[in-house]
Design a protein around this motif. Structure first.
Motif, short mmCIF file in Angstrom:
data_model
loop_
_atom_site.label_atom_id
_atom_site.label_comp_id
_atom_site.label_asym_id
_atom_site.label_seq_id
_atom_site.Cartn_x
_atom_site.Cartn_y
_atom_site.Cartn_z
N GLU A 120 0.84 -1.20 0.00
CA GLU A 120 0.00 0.00 0.00
C GLU A 120 0.88 1.26 0.00
N LEU A 121 1.97 1.22 0.77
CA LEU A 121 2.88 2.37 0.83
C LEU A 121 3.61 2.56 -0.51
N VAL B 13 1.69 4.50 -3.07
CA VAL B 13 1.58 5.96 -2.94
C VAL B 13 2.94 6.55 -3.35
N LYS C 246 10.23 1.34 2.12
CA LYS C 246 8.82 1.20 2.49
C LYS C 246 8.53 -0.09 3.24
N SER D 186 -2.70 10.64 9.04
CA SER D 186 -4.06 10.23 9.40
C SER D 186 -4.05 8.89 10.14
N ARG D 187 -3.20 7.94 9.73
CA ARG D 187 -3.15 6.66 10.45
C ARG D 187 -2.68 6.87 11.89
N ASP E 253 0.51 12.55 4.29
CA ASP E 253 -0.91 12.61 4.68
C ASP E 253 -1.37 11.25 5.21
N LEU E 254 -1.02 10.20 4.48
CA LEU E 254 -1.42 8.85 4.90
C LEU E 254 -0.88 8.54 6.29
N ALA F 119 1.44 13.21 -0.30
CA ALA F 119 0.38 12.20 -0.20
C ALA F 119 0.74 11.14 0.83
N LEU F 120 2.00 10.72 0.82
CA LEU F 120 2.40 9.67 1.77
C LEU F 120 2.44 10.22 3.20
N SER G 231 6.17 8.65 -3.87
CA SER G 231 6.76 9.62 -2.95
C SER G 231 8.21 9.90 -3.29
#
Lengths: 351, 351
Positions: B10-11, B14, B92, B30-31, B26-27, B23-24, B16
């Motif tokens: 998943e990483l 995104v 990652k 939020s997590r 942000d992910l 974007a990463l 980066s």
């Protein structure tokens, strides 16, 4: 009689940087037309003037019309018996001696061909003498040639060849923190440069002239990134070699010195010329004027004549070591010496 | 329980690349907000999450969000237990282990600071960890730090310093037909390169870790024209030095090797970091998981922590030797090993 330093000054006052020799070529063409014994030919900015008297020997007297780019030194300035200005030394002093000779002689003991040509100071493909040999070889052949490059009124005989070769050394990339995983191409240059550093050139004596060979690194290049073991390095060397060595021998000599390279590229190669002082015309010129004779270490268009089977020497006014410098100059007595020696050879002929 | 290989995939999905980590970030932000024991901070594309439980020790767990530029390898591809794709190895896989740890723990035996930062793969001035130390040092301090760079789930301890120096060698121009009138600057490199070629780096053992020093030429440059003896040559070398050598010693060591230069310019200098394996948190991590310990030969942000007095080690998933390659990948078992070791350390604390 014409004042030779004034004539040289007049030539300096007509700008003639390479590719812009038209005005000076026009001047030479019109002056030479006034010499009734000469047939004048023009090809681009090259001017050729030939006598046709059916003599046993024909001498070619040649000089280039162009100068290097100006360096705030345009225009003639006479101080006493010395002329300063762009091209004074290389080679408008010599041109003045040659032109005055052409205008002073009506009938000569040897046939003569004057060759005043363009673009000697730039890449060989533009060279006016080369153009003439390529397009009108019948105009420029002769038994022997004298080139008016600055020699301080001595005879500089023959010339050395020049060979420029680029050697490529390969390696293998790796991170500089783990260089043992790769092979550093720059490090491979160490041994080669050490051997160039201790290289002792031969000094062969040919026809009484001592030449002196030399091999020099002229460019080095290599590197990928600040943290990468480089996988390629290149070294360019220039060999100057005496005319007793053949072009093939020169190439294998350089190749041997640059071992162990991975690739070898010939950048440029112009062979030298033997001194050929044995020719009666040259021997007469030297003996009768008690001229000093030296080997020519640099490469000049003498080699172009030699390539076409015409023995040639450099004989001109001016000190070669100040050619292309901003303060170049030429001395009256050298122009006069060259002029009188040429005049004597043409009028008196071979001993 | 979360599947760690899926999380890493998943990483990877995104993108980066350096300077484009928003974007990463942000992910991650939020997590991490969903982990109630952590206070989350954001500075640019850097995300910091800290527990405040008043424990005796605080561990910093850090990883960079960015990847090198894509090389037709964007997007995750799982084959069995192996994940391919840009950044899978660097880093990652390690980020997945760290993020999963943050989300799995509610209360920890040691306080923890997670630092997910930008621009590690580009010039140091952009480095996100550097920004944090410069602007918000209170957010990133701790007793010890673990950096998730790829180490194949071993502990790579400390790191070597790196010093890049440019040495200038002077000569004197001359015509290559008369090189004895000048001095060839390129030839002067010969002896220096020979000595680099035979250079044997020290291999000191520090804290049980064997470092290995190396000195490599990374750039060489010189040359004026094809017929001119060059009057300048430059050689750039990169020294990687063990952390038992001070930065000053490193500089004088390089200077000595490059003698006799005319000028020396420090291009880049980042000191190393001692392994500091004696710290109880590191000792516990190593002992309880029977981790292999090696010296880190390359330079990493471990040194940035060390510079601020925080002992640090590299501990991440993925094989460093395939980092930055098109086919980089990471293995499930390494991500899981790193994750379980971190989880164990946080929940059980120091032995």
């Amino acid at each position: 009689m014409i004042d030779l330093l004034d004539l040289a000054a007049e030539l300096v006052d007509v700008p003639s940087e390479s590719h812009q020799e038209t005005a000076l070529a026009d001047l030479f063409e019109s002056r030479l037309h006034s010499a009734s014994h000469l047939a004048v030919h023009r090809l681009g900015d090259n001017v050729v003037a030939r006598s046709e008297q059916g003599r046993e020997h024909r001498i070619v007297i040649a000089g280039h019309l162009d100068t290097v780019p100006a360096n705030n030194n345009q225009g003639a300035r006479i101080e006493g018996d010395r002329l300063y200005g762009l091209g004074a030394c290389d080679m408008k002093g010599g041109l003045a001696a040659q032109l005055a000779t052409a205008l002073a002689v009506n009938e000569s003991a040897v046939d003569v061909t004057y060759v005043f040509y363009s673009c000697e100071e730039v890449a060989a493909q533009h060279n006016g003498l080369k153009q003439l040999f390529d397009l009108r070889p019948e105009l420029v052949v002769g038994d022997v040639a004298l080139l008016g490059e600055p020699t301080s009124a001595t005879i500089e005989a023959g010339c050395q060849g020049t060979l420029r070769v680029k050697a490529v050394y390969k390696g293998e990339r790796a991170h500089t923190a783990r260089p043992w995983k790769g092979l550093n191409a720059i490090h491979r240059l160490g041994r080669v440069l050490e051997s160039l550093n201790s290289y002792e050139g031969r000094r062969p004596v040919v026809d009484g002239c001592e030449y002196r060979e030399a091999m020099q690194a002229v460019y080095v290049e290599g590197g990928v990134a600040g943290n990468v073991v480089p996988d390629e390095a290149t070294l360019t060397v220039n060999l100057r070699y005496a005319p007793d060595r053949s072009p093939e021998e020169a190439q294998s000599h350089v190749a041997e010195q640059l071992q162990p390279y991975d690739e070898l590229i010939i950048d440029d190669h112009a062979q030298g010329a033997m001194p050929a002082l044995g020719h009666p015309l040259l021997r007469t010129l030297i003996t009768r004027n008690e001229l000093e004779v030296r080997a020519k270490l640099g490469w000049t268009d003498v080699a172009r004549f030699a390539e076409h089977g015409i023995p040639a020497s450099n004989f001109g006014a001016g000190d070669a070591s100040i050619a292309h410098t901003r303060n170049e100059f030429v001395e009256r007595h050298e122009i006069e010496l060259v002029h009188s020696a040429l005049l004597d050879l043409l009028t008196t002929g071979v001993d």
